[in-house]
Scaffold this motif. Structure first.
Motif, mmCIF file in Angstrom:
data_model
loop_
_atom_site.group_PDB
_atom_site.id
_atom_site.type_symbol
_atom_site.label_atom_id
_atom_site.label_comp_id
_atom_site.label_asym_id
_atom_site.label_seq_id
_atom_site.Cartn_x
_atom_site.Cartn_y
_atom_site.Cartn_z
ATOM 1 N N GLU A 11 33.288 15.101 31.710
ATOM 2 C CA GLU A 11 34.598 14.553 31.407
ATOM 3 C C GLU A 11 34.524 13.803 30.083
ATOM 4 O O GLU A 11 33.940 12.712 29.999
ATOM 5 N N PRO A 12 35.057 14.360 29.022
ATOM 6 C CA PRO A 12 34.994 13.686 27.730
ATOM 7 C C PRO A 12 35.830 12.412 27.739
ATOM 8 O O PRO A 12 36.840 12.318 28.408
ATOM 9 N N LYS A 13 35.376 11.448 26.964
ATOM 10 C CA LYS A 13 36.085 10.168 26.916
ATOM 11 C C LYS A 13 37.473 10.349 26.318
ATOM 12 O O LYS A 13 38.444 9.771 26.773
ATOM 13 N N GLU A 14 37.553 11.127 25.283
ATOM 14 C CA GLU A 14 38.851 11.367 24.645
ATOM 15 C C GLU A 14 38.964 12.854 24.351
ATOM 16 O O GLU A 14 38.376 13.356 23.396
ATOM 17 N N PHE A 15 39.691 13.563 25.182
ATOM 18 C CA PHE A 15 39.770 15.012 25.061
ATOM 19 C C PHE A 15 40.603 15.394 23.848
ATOM 20 O O PHE A 15 41.686 14.854 23.619
ATOM 21 N N GLU A 16 40.090 16.349 23.065
ATOM 22 C CA GLU A 16 40.799 16.819 21.878
ATOM 23 C C GLU A 16 41.411 18.185 22.164
ATOM 24 O O GLU A 16 40.694 19.168 22.364
ATOM 25 N N GLY A 172 35.869 22.519 25.947
ATOM 26 C CA GLY A 172 37.214 22.604 25.397
ATOM 27 C C GLY A 172 38.262 23.034 26.394
ATOM 28 O O GLY A 172 39.459 22.969 26.103
ATOM 29 N N GLY A 173 37.854 23.487 27.577
ATOM 30 C CA GLY A 173 38.809 23.920 28.590
ATOM 31 C C GLY A 173 38.794 23.072 29.837
ATOM 32 O O GLY A 173 39.256 23.499 30.892
ATOM 33 N N ASN A 174 38.266 21.874 29.720
ATOM 34 C CA ASN A 174 38.135 20.983 30.874
ATOM 35 C C ASN A 174 38.955 19.719 30.662
ATOM 36 O O ASN A 174 38.447 18.603 30.770
ATOM 37 N N SER A 175 40.238 19.911 30.353
ATOM 38 C CA SER A 175 41.114 18.781 30.044
ATOM 39 C C SER A 175 41.712 18.139 31.285
ATOM 40 O O SER A 175 42.126 16.988 31.263
ATOM 41 N N GLY A 176 41.818 18.923 32.356
ATOM 42 C CA GLY A 176 42.493 18.442 33.563
ATOM 43 C C GLY A 176 43.926 18.913 33.652
ATOM 44 O O GLY A 176 44.574 18.770 34.687
ATOM 45 N N ASN A 177 44.450 19.503 32.567
ATOM 46 C CA ASN A 177 45.803 20.060 32.567
ATOM 47 C C ASN A 177 45.739 21.530 32.942
ATOM 48 O O ASN A 177 45.054 22.321 32.283
ATOM 49 N N ILE A 178 46.437 21.918 33.992
ATOM 50 C CA ILE A 178 46.333 23.276 34.530
ATOM 51 C C ILE A 178 46.722 24.330 33.501
ATOM 52 O O ILE A 178 45.998 25.314 33.294
ATOM 53 N N VAL A 179 47.856 24.139 32.851
ATOM 54 C CA VAL A 179 48.345 25.143 31.895
ATOM 55 C C VAL A 179 47.367 25.313 30.739
ATOM 56 O O VAL A 179 46.994 26.440 30.370
ATOM 57 N N TRP A 182 43.905 26.820 31.883
ATOM 58 C CA TRP A 182 44.056 28.250 32.193
ATOM 59 C C TRP A 182 44.164 29.056 30.905
ATOM 60 O O TRP A 182 43.584 30.141 30.777
ATOM 61 N N PHE A 183 44.872 28.541 29.935
ATOM 62 C CA PHE A 183 45.079 29.236 28.665
ATOM 63 C C PHE A 183 43.787 29.322 27.853
ATOM 64 O O PHE A 183 43.384 30.400 27.407
ATOM 65 N N ILE A 184 43.108 28.197 27.676
ATOM 66 C CA ILE A 184 41.951 28.149 26.788
ATOM 67 C C ILE A 184 40.681 28.630 27.477
ATOM 68 O O ILE A 184 39.749 29.111 26.834
ATOM 69 N N GLY A 185 40.635 28.499 28.813
ATOM 70 C CA GLY A 185 39.464 28.937 29.568
ATOM 71 C C GLY A 185 38.606 27.775 30.030
ATOM 72 O O GLY A 185 38.030 27.056 29.220
ATOM 73 N N ARG A 186 38.527 27.584 31.331
ATOM 74 C CA ARG A 186 37.749 26.478 31.894
ATOM 75 C C ARG A 186 36.320 26.892 32.221
ATOM 76 O O ARG A 186 35.387 26.112 32.094
ATOM 77 N N ASP A 263 33.774 29.036 23.906
ATOM 78 C CA ASP A 263 35.066 29.186 24.577
ATOM 79 C C ASP A 263 34.908 29.649 26.020
ATOM 80 O O ASP A 263 34.045 30.476 26.325
ATOM 81 N N GLY A 264 35.772 29.138 26.887
ATOM 82 C CA GLY A 264 35.823 29.630 28.255
ATOM 83 C C GLY A 264 36.624 30.920 28.306
ATOM 84 O O GLY A 264 37.284 31.305 27.336
ATOM 85 N N LEU A 265 36.549 31.593 29.440
ATOM 86 C CA LEU A 265 37.316 32.831 29.597
ATOM 87 C C LEU A 265 38.650 32.492 30.253
ATOM 88 O O LEU A 265 38.752 32.352 31.469
ATOM 89 N N GLY A 266 39.675 32.327 29.418
ATOM 90 C CA GLY A 266 41.017 32.040 29.885
ATOM 91 C C GLY A 266 41.990 33.093 29.394
ATOM 92 O O GLY A 266 41.586 34.173 28.941
ATOM 93 N N TYR A 267 43.258 32.769 29.445
ATOM 94 C CA TYR A 267 44.282 33.721 29.022
ATOM 95 C C TYR A 267 44.056 34.187 27.591
ATOM 96 O O TYR A 267 44.214 35.366 27.275
#
Length: 428
Positions: A11-16, A172-179, A182-186, A263-267
């Protein structure tokens, strides 16, 4: 053969956010959908309509999907997966995935798979005649819709499975926001046993289908012109096939790309690999199938020269980079100058990469022009690729530059002072 990775949730301290966050990700999702289908309706065998009313009429009458086309596409994926399992291939190790230096193993038999597909296709055409490829070109739209649907389901599968068991996640895909996730790849390394879904989809379903569609369109032109194909179609077919087969021959080079390592495998990657590449990169062949263009010898020679120049830069730079990373004592790279970083890694400041930080992008873009110019100037639609690719490469450079700045800090600033140009030497 794989080393099982532990749970590396971080969990990054400040997600970019990239792409302007969740709102931007949603906008890109909608935009890519509109563009993917819009390119088809903007110019096809029924004409290249210039006014919205005709486009809307075509959309209303179009058959977007049918059961047979969807089954055909699923069979295509199944055949490629079977080929991955059955055909021989070298197992190679990817880049380190953790601080301990653990590496995943990947089976490299993409070139063998493509050779088998093209061999079977050539035999089928020889026995049945060029008319047999109507099975593919006549179902372009429903096949594209099928690929689009599968890419959506695959991205959803990867997102849901990222919460099950111990999985390595893409930072980069572990922000906690579903949309956004899912888009960037978790999920960074989606796998079923030894079968790596991301690396498989990166170079096989889309790239090989791209060439298969090109062949289908060349066959359609052959039938349309009563037994001949134009020099422009030959150039496009050769250039596209060359690019795909070259990529698959050097398949292990993909293991060091940002798509695989970061990158994760997302949309974003699912759509790009399964639908965007085969159904937009081959716009030139599709256009020429219903709008033949005869170039003549001078134009043909000039375009071939542009292709060769682009390939020389593209392949030379990528080969040099991979050799420097994997075997720095090789005679071809051992005398190149490099910069030591505080992280202990080395940055090339000589050879191809002494001219610009991503000169390989420049070679790739030159080839894009060689692919588009054979269609002439009857429509702007076939030139979408060269414009889109320029935007893509500049955006990709920006992402890579940002990540390298985070990774190397002040060393990256020093590197940029030494290698001043981003992509095109002395220009940009």
């Amino acid at each position: 053969m794989n080393k099982k990775a532990g749970n590396f949730k971080k969990e990054p301290k400040e997600f970019e956010y990239e792409f302007f966050g969740p709102t931007g990700a949603l906008a890109v999702f909608l935009l890519t959908t509109v563009v993917l289908f819009g390119l088809y309706f903007g110019c096809n065998e029924n004409g290249c309509p210039a006014y919205p009313q005709k486009i809307l009429s075509m959309i209303y009458d179009a058959k977007f999907i049918d059961v047979y086309s969807f089954q055909l596409y699923l069979c295509w994926l199944g055949a490629l997966i079977l080929a991955w399992h059955v055909l021989p291939g070298e197992w190679v190790k990817g880049t380190p995935i953790d601080e301990k230096g653990s590496r995943l193993d990947y089976k490299m038999n993409g070139f063998a798979t493509a050779s088998l597909v093209l061999g079977v296709t050539s035999g089928f055409i020889y026995m049945k005649g060029p008319e047999c490829m109507e099975l593919i070109w006549s179902r372009f739209l429903p096949l594209m819709t099928s690929a689009y649907i599968v890419s959506i389901f695959l991205s959803i599968y990867c997102y849901i499975s990222s919460f099950i068991g111990q999985k390595r996640l893409a930072e980069g895909g572990n922000s906690g926001n579903i949309v956004y996730d899912w888009f960037i790849g978790r999920l960074l390394n989606p796998r079923i046993g030894n079968f790596d879904i991301k690396v498989f989809s990166e170079l096989r379903p889309g790239l090989i289908l791209w060439v298969l569609l090109d062949i289908a369109f060349a066959c359609r032109q052959y039938v349309l012109l009563n037994g001949r194909i134009t020099d422009s179609m030959v150039l496009v077919l050769v250039f596209h096939s060359w690019y795909v087969l070259d990529s698959l021959f050097y398949e292990n080079a993909v293991l060091t790309t940002m798509d695989v390592t970061t990158d994760g495998l997302g949309y974003m990657l699912c759509l790009g690999n399964l639908a965007w590449v085969p159904f937009t990169y081959g716009l030139q062949a599709r256009y020429l199938s219903f709008h033949p263009v005869d170039l003549g010898i001078p134009c043909t020679i000039a375009i071939i020269f542009l292709q060769l120049l682009g390939y020389y830069i593209f392949r030379g730079t990528n080969s040099q980079k991979n050799m420097f990373r994997n075997n720095p004592t090789d005679p071809s790279v051992k005398n190149l100058k490099y910069m030591e970083t505080k992280r202990g890694t080395k940055l090339l400041i000589d050879g191809w990469y002494g001219k610009s930080r991503h000169i390989n992008y420049f070679g790739d873009w030159l080839m894009a022009w060689a692919w588009c110019l054979p269609v002439g100037f009857g429509s702007a639609i076939p030139y979408f690729y060269v414009a889109y690719f320029a935007v893509l490469l500049i955006h990709r450079y920006g992402r890579d530059d940002h990540k390298c700045h985070q990774k190397y800090g002040e060393d990256w600033n020093k590197y940029c002072q030494i290698v001043k140009y981003r992509i095109i030497p002395y220009v940009y």
